[in-house]
Design an enzyme around this catalytic site. Structure first.
Site, PDB file in Angstrom:
ATOM      1  N   GLY A 100      -1.307  13.019 -10.102  1.00  0.00           N
ATOM      2  CA  GLY A 100      -2.602  12.680  -9.444  1.00  0.00           C
ATOM      3  C   GLY A 100      -2.508  11.251  -8.803  1.00  0.00           C
ATOM      4  O   GLY A 100      -3.343  10.739  -8.226  1.00  0.00           O
TER       5      GLY A 100
ATOM      6  N   ASP B 123     -10.800   7.270 -11.140  1.00  0.00           N
ATOM      7  CA  ASP B 123     -10.019   7.928 -11.807  1.00  0.00           C
ATOM      8  C   ASP B 123     -10.386   8.624 -13.116  1.00  0.00           C
ATOM      9  O   ASP B 123      -9.741   8.357 -14.379  1.00  0.00           O
ATOM     10  CB  ASP B 123      -8.617   7.061 -12.286  1.00  0.00           C
ATOM     11  CG  ASP B 123      -7.543   7.428 -12.842  1.00  0.00           C
ATOM     12  OD1 ASP B 123      -7.352   8.890 -12.698  1.00  0.00           O
ATOM     13  OD2 ASP B 123      -6.633   7.154 -13.463  1.00  0.00           O
TER      14      ASP B 123
ATOM     15  N   ASN C 271     -10.362  10.534 -23.137  1.00  0.00           N
ATOM     16  CA  ASN C 271      -9.172  10.850 -22.091  1.00  0.00           C
ATOM     17  C   ASN C 271      -8.715  12.386 -22.684  1.00  0.00           C
ATOM     18  O   ASN C 271      -9.534  13.135 -22.936  1.00  0.00           O
ATOM     19  CB  ASN C 271      -8.289   9.772 -22.190  1.00  0.00           C
ATOM     20  CG  ASN C 271      -7.346   9.631 -20.765  1.00  0.00           C
ATOM     21  OD1 ASN C 271      -7.274  10.797 -20.379  1.00  0.00           O
ATOM     22  ND2 ASN C 271      -7.301   8.300 -20.358  1.00  0.00           N
TER      23      ASN C 271
END
Lengths: 539, 256
Positions: free
Chosen positions: A188, A298, A384
């Site tokens: 990404g 992000d 995360n």
């Protein structure tokens, strides 16, 4: 035939009967808690074990049983698998080792030779292997999927999943579904076009591919403009879950590219930062839910989907629970993707809330800027990729959370194949406000916090819960400004109250997830730290 | 045949090693791209013009961790362990562009000594009691930053400012913890590390201590410097002399 031969045959067929991981065994993984056969322990993504030998009365006595030291310098992110006394685990960058789960001694090691230039944003890491039959599968940082023989480590097949030179790599653990091995991709930060693949276990032949970024004319393509879709991101680097009753693979997708400059990609940018549900046989999209339309922070949706059946507001329902990187805890309907609940689990300053249809109500002034914009959570999110856990005995959802803000900068983003395509770099660890972490227990039906265990630093590892009503977690943030020392406690908490029952300082980077299994009648708890894999047991 | 092939290979390798790596991105456009990245990611410490601040002056043409293109590239990519210089999250090409900009900043730059007499400065440094707190190459106290190589780490302007207003920028390493335990014992020292359960301090007389948080009655961290301002204690000439002395405390250059 003499008796010795009969015994040998009996032993070897017993070996076959228990040594082969079949689809039926994976479907009923809960019935054999001595093993840990998939990344999250079962298809439901719970990271929960029915083992209860270690419980709240004796957890304080845990001691090191063995340590396996990896000859590596990269960070360990792996979750080991255990099948009938054998532990299979990946070593960074893309190696695999089989150990005796009772002693930690290796049987074999597969060492992959890699090209000099590898395109990975954040370390040459690997989060684990998948096992089926006599096959062990590993994704590699040079973007191959490799099948190894479980008894020898010999390569059975090796296929190129994507071109590493254009920024693809494989870092996540594959997932076995039926006779297929499902694998996502990373990249990404390199402007890849993301996808999720299914390969035939026996041959390595690709069965299907779902592109997470639709091409022009496909549904969802109206959320892109121009050629942005070609380098739109949407990686799939953390293992998803599987709902056999609905034949649905549920998986998370990552950020759109470039990360922090959204100018070249106006629109919602489907299916980035989304939960996607795919028909397991065809790879066709059944539903999706996008957590952050047109993300510029992000905030990947690369969390493990937690699948729970139960009551929702008085009616039976199939849910997906999802604590997203942006700081919101979600409940979705698993048959349709319908939004049920979205509530912050950590401090966030980017959204007023989530509207009735599940779309976030963005606050003004949160976009990255050349001089920098402060937003909570910071770029590594309020959680995360490390795993959450669901414990059916308490009914709570457990996760590792960060309280932190970040400084988001916006800069140029030019696509050059194989280069980072990110649009500036945010600041993560702010000197004056480095942030802190906690293990939190939530009521998943309301999103309310039940308890928290605070930590001085921001941890990088997930949680495990067990039928012993324990939560295992760890701290792992930098404790000195020079980044020379890390807080590295591994601990056990009471799953009902959060009270700490046991801890040990393992003194190294902790960036993976704990798991548990049983061998020779003893429950073992495993956590990697530094370059070692530590196994704990009761005296 | 084999030894000859091996010999050729070795020669090739040896040649490869002596061949300096050249920056492949040195156009005006590269310099401009490097300047943009520098503004957003380096200027915070090195200053907008590269004259230094929290970080070293980059305009002198002297780079203490290696001044070749390849060394600058490595330093920017990986950071410098044990310092506040982080590794950067850029492509190799972008790092070359930063190198080009850094070269432009230091073009014509010389490591010019600031005004003042370093010999008088040395005497003043001791006479004014600076050495009571600061360690220089093994001599002095540990109640302030080690100044052994401070001339390489800070530009002269910053050294001057730190003497006049020590609390203006205080490195986190010199934040001070004030702790009172349940039993009334009190401690004050530099915070070396802090985790969930302990605060580790450097105590001026008792040395390195780990204090368990469970026994804390009071715990405060001050970001102010322990150093008094020398604004009214030094005249301008004396200040120049001390700065001139500190500036001579340069890190030895690595052999290239």
């Amino acid at each position: 035939m003499n008796n010795t031969w009969k015994l040998l045959i009996a032993l070897s067929s017993a070996g076959l009967a228990t040594g082969q991981v079949t689809y039926e065994r994976l479907l009923r993984a809960e019935n054999e808690p001595q093993n840990w056969m998939t990344y999250s322990g079962s298809y439901k993504g719970w990271r929960y074990s029915a083992l209860d030998q270690v419980d709240r009365s004796n957890a304080g006595k845990l001691k090191v049983a063995w340590v396996y030291q990896m000859p590596i310098t990269e960070r360990i992110e792996t979750t080991p698998l255990v099948v009938d006394g054998i532990m299979y685990l990946s070593e960074p960058p893309s190696n695999v080792v089989a150990l005796d789960a009772a002693t930690g001694r290796p049987f074999w090691r597969y060492r992959r030779s890699l090209p000099a230039k590898i395109n990975v944003c954040c370390g040459q890491v690997n989060r684990g292997v998948a096992v089926s039959g006599d096959h062990v599968f590993v994704g590699t940082v040079d973007a191959h999927l490799v099948a190894l023989h479980a008894k020898t480590g010999a390569v059975l097949w090796d296929v190129e999943v994507a071109d590493r030179k254009s920024g693809y790599s494989l870092t996540g653990a594959p997932l076995i579904v039926k006779d297929m091995v499902i694998s996502g991709v990373a990249g990404g930060e390199y402007g890849i076009r993301g996808f999720l693949d299914a390969y035939d276990i026996k041959t390595g032949k690709r069965r299907w591919r779902f592109w997470t970024i639709p091409e022009p004319g496909q549904p969802g393509s109206q959320t892109w403009s121009g050629d942005a879709w070609k380098h739109g991101g949407g990686p799939t680097w953390v293992t998803g879950s599987f709902d056999p009753a609905q034949n649905l693979i549920i998986w998370g997708t990552g950020n759109p590219s470039p990360d922090w400059n959204g100018d070249v990609r106006p629109g919602d940018n489907l299916y980035t930062d989304s939960a996607i549900a795919l028909d397991a046989d065809t790879g066709k999209l059944k539903w999706h839910y996008q957590f952050v339309p047109h993300d510029v922070h992000d905030w990947d949706a690369v969390q493990v989907p937690v699948l729970v059946d139960g009551e929702w507001q008085g009616k039976p329902r199939k849910m997906v629970y999802w604590a997203h990187r942006s700081g919101f805890f979600y409940a979705l309907d698993r048959t349709s993707g319908e939004f049920l609940l979205g509530k912050p689990f950590a401090t966030q300053t980017w959204a007023e809330g989530i509207d009735a249809k599940g779309r976030p109500i963005r606050k003004p002034g949160i976009d990255p800027s050349p001089e920098g914009t402060y937003v909570w959570p910071g770029v590594q999110g309020a959680t995360n990729w490390y795993s959450p856990s669901y414990n059916p005995l308490t009914g709570f959802f457990y996760l590792t959370a960060w309280e932190n803000k970040g400084l988001y900068r916006k800069g140029d983003a030019e696509y050059i194949a194989g280069n980072r395509y990110i649009g500036s770099v945010p600041e993560i660890d702010l000197t004056d406000e480095p942030g802190w972490g906690a293990i939190r227990a939530l009521n998943p039906k309301t999103g309310e916090r039940i308890w928290e265990h605070k930590m001085h630093t921001k941890p990088w590892s997930g949680v495990l819960t067990t039928a012993g009503k324990l939560v295992f977690g760890s701290t792992g943030g930098w404790i000195s400004r020079e980044r020379t020392a890390m807080e590295s406690y591994f601990f056990a908490l009471d799953a009902e109250t959060g009270r700490e029952l046991w801890r040990i300082n393992l003194g190294g980077t902790m960036a993976s997830n704990p798991m548990t299994y049983s061998v020779n009648g003893k429950q073992m708890i495993v956590m990697p730290a530094g370059s070692g894999v530590f196994a704990f047991e009761l005296p | 045949m084999r030894p000859i092939v091996a010999g050729l290979l070795l020669t090739a390798l040896a040649l490869g090693q002596t061949q300096p790596v050249k920056n492949p991105h040195t156009t005006a456009a590269d310099a401009a791209a490097g300047a943009r990245i520098f503004r957003s990611h380096c200027a915070d410490c090195h200053g907008l013009t590269g004259k230094g601040g929290k970080g070293p002056d980059l305009t002198t043409g002297v780079f203490f961790h290696g001044g070749s293109d390849a060394e600058l590239h490595r330093t920017i990519t990986d950071g410098i362990e044990g310092t506040a210089m982080p590794g950067q999250f850029f492509s190799a090409d972008q790092v070359w562009q930063i190198v080009t900009h850094v070269r432009a900043l230091s073009r014509g730059g010389t490591a010019k000594a600031p005004p003042g007499d370093p010999v008088r400065g040395t005497a003043l440094f001791n006479a004014k009691g600076c050495n009571g707190c600061h360690l220089i190459r093994g001599n002095g106290g540990v109640q302030g930053p080690d100044l052994s190589f401070i001339g390489s780490q800070r530009p002269a302007t910053q050294l001057r400012q730190s003497i006049l207003d020590p609390s203006e920028t205080v490195d986190r390493t010199y934040w001070t913890a004030e702790v009172t335990l349940e039993n009334g014992e009190a401690y004050k020292g530099f915070v070396m590390n802090e985790d969930t359960y302990y605060v580790q301090i450097l105590h001026p007389s008792r040395g390195l201590l780990s204090l368990p948080k469970r026994n804390f009655r009071k715990f405060e961290v001050s970001k102010a410097s322990l150093m008094p301002s020398y604004k009214d204690k030094l005249n301008d000439a004396e200040l120049n002399d001390i700065v001139a002395y500190l500036w001579t405390l340069q890190r030895p250059r690595r052999a290239e």
